[in-house]
Design a protein around this motif. Structure first.
Motif, short mmCIF file in Angstrom:
data_model
loop_
_atom_site.label_atom_id
_atom_site.label_comp_id
_atom_site.label_asym_id
_atom_site.label_seq_id
_atom_site.Cartn_x
_atom_site.Cartn_y
_atom_site.Cartn_z
N ARG A 455 0.83 -1.20 0.00
CA ARG A 455 0.00 0.00 0.00
C ARG A 455 0.87 1.25 0.00
NH1 ARG A 455 -3.51 2.28 0.09
NH2 ARG A 455 -4.95 2.35 1.82
N ALA A 492 -10.31 1.61 -3.04
CA ALA A 492 -10.63 0.23 -2.67
C ALA A 492 -11.61 -0.39 -3.67
CB ALA A 492 -11.21 0.18 -1.26
N TRP A 495 -9.58 -1.39 -6.67
CA TRP A 495 -8.77 -2.57 -6.35
C TRP A 495 -9.60 -3.85 -6.44
CZ3 TRP A 495 -4.27 -4.89 -5.66
CH2 TRP A 495 -4.27 -6.12 -5.00
N ARG A 496 -10.78 -3.82 -5.87
CA ARG A 496 -11.61 -5.03 -5.87
C ARG A 496 -11.98 -5.44 -7.30
NH1 ARG A 496 -13.59 -2.67 -0.84
NH2 ARG A 496 -15.17 -1.45 -1.96
N ASN A 522 -13.44 -2.10 2.81
CA ASN A 522 -12.67 -0.86 2.81
C ASN A 522 -11.65 -0.81 3.94
OD1 ASN A 522 -14.21 -0.06 0.61
ND2 ASN A 522 -15.66 1.10 1.87
N TYR A 525 -8.79 -3.13 3.15
CA TYR A 525 -7.95 -2.53 2.12
C TYR A 525 -7.04 -1.48 2.74
CZ TYR A 525 -6.66 0.29 -1.99
OH TYR A 525 -5.98 1.00 -2.93
N ASP A 526 -7.61 -0.66 3.62
CA ASP A 526 -6.79 0.37 4.27
C ASP A 526 -5.66 -0.25 5.08
OD1 ASP A 526 -8.41 2.33 3.23
OD2 ASP A 526 -9.63 2.56 5.04
#
Length: 863
Positions: A455, A492, A495-496, A522, A525-526
């Motif tokens: 990330r 996010a 990304w998905r 979310n 993802y963070d």
């Protein structure tokens, strides 16, 4: 509280702990828990905190030279693209993007161009650095998969570096190699025409003739077969061998023929062959010296052939390893950022086109590859590309033959540039400029050279009206009529979708498969921790080809190009240790700027003597494409007949040093990658009758003279100057204020200090024949109370000047290191590190420190 993020620079993908300490102030340290670097950072990463200010930032949308609103700018971009497509078709427009984008940015741009505009005319500056590796992987493996990890460097018994100045370009990887040598005696071979810093601690350096890498690797494979060391069982089970492969390999690949062609000592070549033969755990790491060639793909496959034929792949400590130059070159490859591929490692087969089009619900899916970078700008010059959107890159500097690139941009009816910097060489051609988010403001993912996804997180709010690239792209897409397909509200979501596409109709057919991360929320993802896709590729001997086998690829050495009468030298280009691309970021750091203050042309001292080129003089390097002036540097590590220049300088920093003007726009026929490494050239001295420097608090326009370069220093800017004519003409560059001046007409020397309220704001020192003082003391006097003594250019009573910067991490100069060696009797790098800190962070200066120690020992012995 520290934010875990990733570095903005090379493909090593180092993790960073960043702590915001004030407005646009950040403290940087390496993340000890990140698997790519375990806490180490190079000099550039260490000083990222010096580059997050708002100096020179583009903070508002601009139409021409007028500030405008986002709505007006986005509506104009959407309308002009829509109108041009309606009139001239989808192939009349193009995107040119960058390995500086995050994966989510790349994904949205690729989806818009290939799925909805309906053209594959989206290419990336990664085409310039690693597309030959992509093509080589696809030919050998059936998919663009790097079959290695940094862990393999720890486990290898032999590491072969080909065309890679790893000590400077990937310092953290180089230190990992050095650690393996110290821990387990790993052998190191460097194959490179230049004797770079990477060669200093190698067991063997092979300075081959440029462009003969195929002959070298074919000769190695022929040797392995003659010695019965080809893994016949592995080949039979896992590799397809084309008809005639072995018989072709037997031609002209004996030791003596290869040594003669490569211009290597037969004993050295034999030593390499025997070392490789005796060491099954071998990693061959290659970079731009292999890729940036009009034969780059063949060179990549020659390396891979050796590993496949000897079974040195899919095993711990044994693999061919392409290491990328940019922080997210790999992420761009994964989502189809190259004109020659579709998203999710798919190609332009009927099945893949249908699958991606179905997944996207694309209205008009691209059905064939688009224009690669060099061809894209050539088409623009021919009037076939009528609108281009350039994101996070500077092609008016970085492409080959940039004189023609600039002509093409000037003629293009509609040019859009998304960038973080207000004034770039490319931005000057833009009809619309869009302010993008910079490192520290962006949020998304990147993939490093070993397939590690990490990330990159925002540290601070967006300044002015800057916006993330994905947001800018999706807003244009929505205004072009595709609101539903581009309804993203956060990275996010992108990304998905990207992760789901890698898994769509992928039942083991492709190694890139992110289905395990496709449904994360979310918050997950963070909090996403670094992870590597693909595990250990090819460990089971299966490859993503129709028959499950890898392929040997027949490659032959082309005849080396003969020197031309008018162009007797061979020009090579590359990177400096502490600079990055076109210096829009590293140029803001005073510490990074001092390692190489000017663009140098490196030349062997014997060549320089025969051509009358004194060290530190000026010389004009010319090629059939263009010419530029450089500062001469005598370099014994250069092969005779060859030149080296850096890629970083632009019109914003220098009147010379423009490397992009020089290379030919010739490309590899398989990858489309330009050949930056072998340009026919010539060099000639440039006469000047004055030289000097200007130090200014803040900055001024480049002085109007033959040679002027600028770098950032603490409190201001340093300009190196040289030229012909009246030195009084340089006064136009001085700011207003109280003037203190001294001159020596006999030597043509002038020294001028400008004071404001008694404090130094500028100093100009010029001479025709005399010596100039060191710049260091005067730089330290900026904004300090001064009197006439400032014209002496040195401190009262004298003080030790630090000399050229050796260690940028800790700002240690050459003279401090030499003094420590002489006065304190320090005899090794470790002792220097304890005393001064030099060499204890990224380690890229360790070869230079070792040379200083050796020079001092030699001087003492002769003493």
């Amino acid at each position: 509280m520290a934010v875990r993020t990733t570095c903005a620079y090379c493909g090593v993908g180092c993790g960073i702990l960043a702590r915001v300490t004030g407005e646009r102030k950040v403290e940087i340290e390496g993340d000890p828990d990140h698997p790519a670097n375990a806490g180490r950072l190079c000099s550039k990463g260490t000083h990222l905190g010096e580059t997050v200010g708002l100096e020179g930032r583009l903070l508002h949308p601009m139409i021409g030279n007028r500030r405008t609103s986002w709505d007006k700018a986005l509506n104009l971009v959407a309308k002009r693209f829509r109108d041009i497509i309606a009139r001239h078709g989808p192939d009349s427009v193009a995107f040119y993007v960058s390995g500086q984008l995050l994966t989510e940015d790349y994904y949205v741009a690729n989806k818009l161009m290939k799925g909805f505009i309906g053209s594959a005319n989206i290419d990336t500056n990664s085409r310039l650095c690693m597309s030959s590796a992509v093509a080589g992987h696809q030919r050998a493996f059936g998919e663009d998969v790097v079959p290695a990890s940094y862990d393999d460097l720890d486990a290898a018994d032999l590491i072969v570096l080909v065309g890679s100045n790893t000590a400077w370009c990937h310092p953290v990887v180089y230190q990992r190699i050095m650690a393996a040598r110290a821990a387990r005696g790993t052998k190191l071979v460097v194959i490179d025409p230049r004797r770079t810093e990477t060669c200093e601690e190698a067991d063997l350096h092979l300075p081959l003739r440029p462009g003969t890498d195929v002959a070298l690797m074919n000769g190695l494979l022929a040797h392995m077969r003659r010695e019965g060391l080809v893994d016949e069982a592995y080949l039979s089970a896992h590799v397809s061998v084309p008809d005639g492969f072995w018989s072709a390999l037997e031609t002209d690949n004996d030791l003596w023929s290869v040594a003669r062609l490569c211009d290597l000592a037969p004993a050295d070549l034999q030593g390499f062959y025997e070392l490789f033969a005796a060491t099954p755990r071998t990693v061959t790491l290659f970079s731009q010296g292999i890729n940036q060639s009009i034969r780059g793909t063949d060179q990549v496959n020659a390396i891979i052939n050796v590993h496949l034929a000897t079974g040195r792949i899919g095993k711990t400590g044994a693999a061919p390893f392409s290491i990328t130059g940019q922080p997210n070159a790999m992420g761009g490859r994964e989502v189809g950022g190259l004109a020659s591929t579709l998203a999710a490692h798919r190609n332009f087969s009927d099945e893949d086109i249908a699958d991606v089009g179905r997944f996207w619900a694309a209205e008009r899916m691209a059905t064939k590859p688009g224009l690669k970078a060099v061809d894209l700008f050539r088409a623009m010059g021919e009037g076939r590309i009528k609108a281009v959107w350039i994101m996070a890159t500077n092609p008016a500097v970085s492409l080959p033959d940039v004189g023609r690139v600039r002509e093409a941009l000037a003629e293009c009816p509609f040019v859009v540039v998304s960038d973080v910097i207000a004034d770039t060489d490319t931005g000057r051609f833009a009809h619309v400029r869009l302010p993008a988010a910079a490192w520290g403001e962006k949020d998304g993912t990147v993939t490093n050279s070993e397939r590690m996804i990490s990330r990159q997180r925002a540290l601070m709010p967006l300044p002015g009206e800057a916006r993330p690239d994905w947001w800018i792209i999706k807003e244009v897409a929505r205004r072009m009529g595709w609101r539903t397909a581009f309804g993203y509200d956060r990275p996010a979501e992108i990304w998905r979708e990207h992760a789901r596409l890698t898994a769509y109709r992928n039942e083991g057919a492709r190694a890139l498969d992110l289905r395990g991360k496709a449904a994360i929320g979310n918050e997950a993802y963070d909090a996403l921790a670094p992870f590597q896709w693909g595990g250990r590729p090819f460990a089971d001997g299966r490859f993503p080809t129709p028959d499950g086998k890898a392929r040997l690829v027949s490659v032959a050495q082309r005849d080396a190009e003969a020197s031309l009468a008018d162009w007797p030298m061979t020009l090579n280009t590359g990177r400096y240790r502490d600079h990055w691309h076109t210096m829009t970021r590293t140029g803001l750091s005073p510490r990074l700027a001092r390692h190489r203050e000017e663009p140098l042309v490196e030349i062997h001292p014997d060549d320089a003597a025969s051509l009358g080129l004194a060290d530190r003089a000026l010389a004009r390097v010319s090629t059939p494409q263009g010419e530029s002036v450089f500062r001469v540097a005598h370099q014994p590590g250069q092969r005779r007949g060859e030149l080296f220049v850096p890629i970083h300088w632009t019109d914003r920093q220098s009147t010379g040093g423009r490397a992009g003007l020089l290379p030919r726009p010739l490309v590899d026929p398989h990858s489309g990658q330009p050949g930056f490494k072998m340009t026919p050239a010539r060099i000639a001295s440039v006469s000047v009758d004055l030289h000097g420097f200007l130090i200014v608090h803040g900055e001024v326009p480049l002085p109007d003279c033959l040679w002027a370069t600028r770098i950032t220093v603490p409190g201001g800017t340093l300009y190196e100057i040289a030229g012909l004519g009246d030195p009084l003409a340089l006064d136009r560059a001085l700011p207003r204020g109280e003037r203190v001046e001294a001159s020596d007409p006999a030597r043509g020397t002038r020294r001028v200090a400008i004071l404001h309220e008694g404090r130094l704001v500028a100093a100009l020192f010029v001479t025709r024949s005399g010596e100039l003082p060191s710049r260091d003391w005067l730089i330290g006097q900026l904004q300090q109370p001064q009197g006439p003594r400032v014209l002496a250019g040195r401190a009262p009573g004298g003080q030790l000047e630090r000399g050229a910067i050796v260690c940028a991490c800790f700002d240690v100069g050459m003279r401090a290191i030499v003094a420590a060696i002489r006065d304190e009797g320090l005899a090794d790098i470790a002792a220097i590190g304890v005393a001064l800190g030099a060499g204890t962070n990224c380690g890229s200066c360790r070869p230079a420190i070792a040379r200083l120690i050796a020079d001092e020992r030699k001087e003492a012995a002769n003493g």
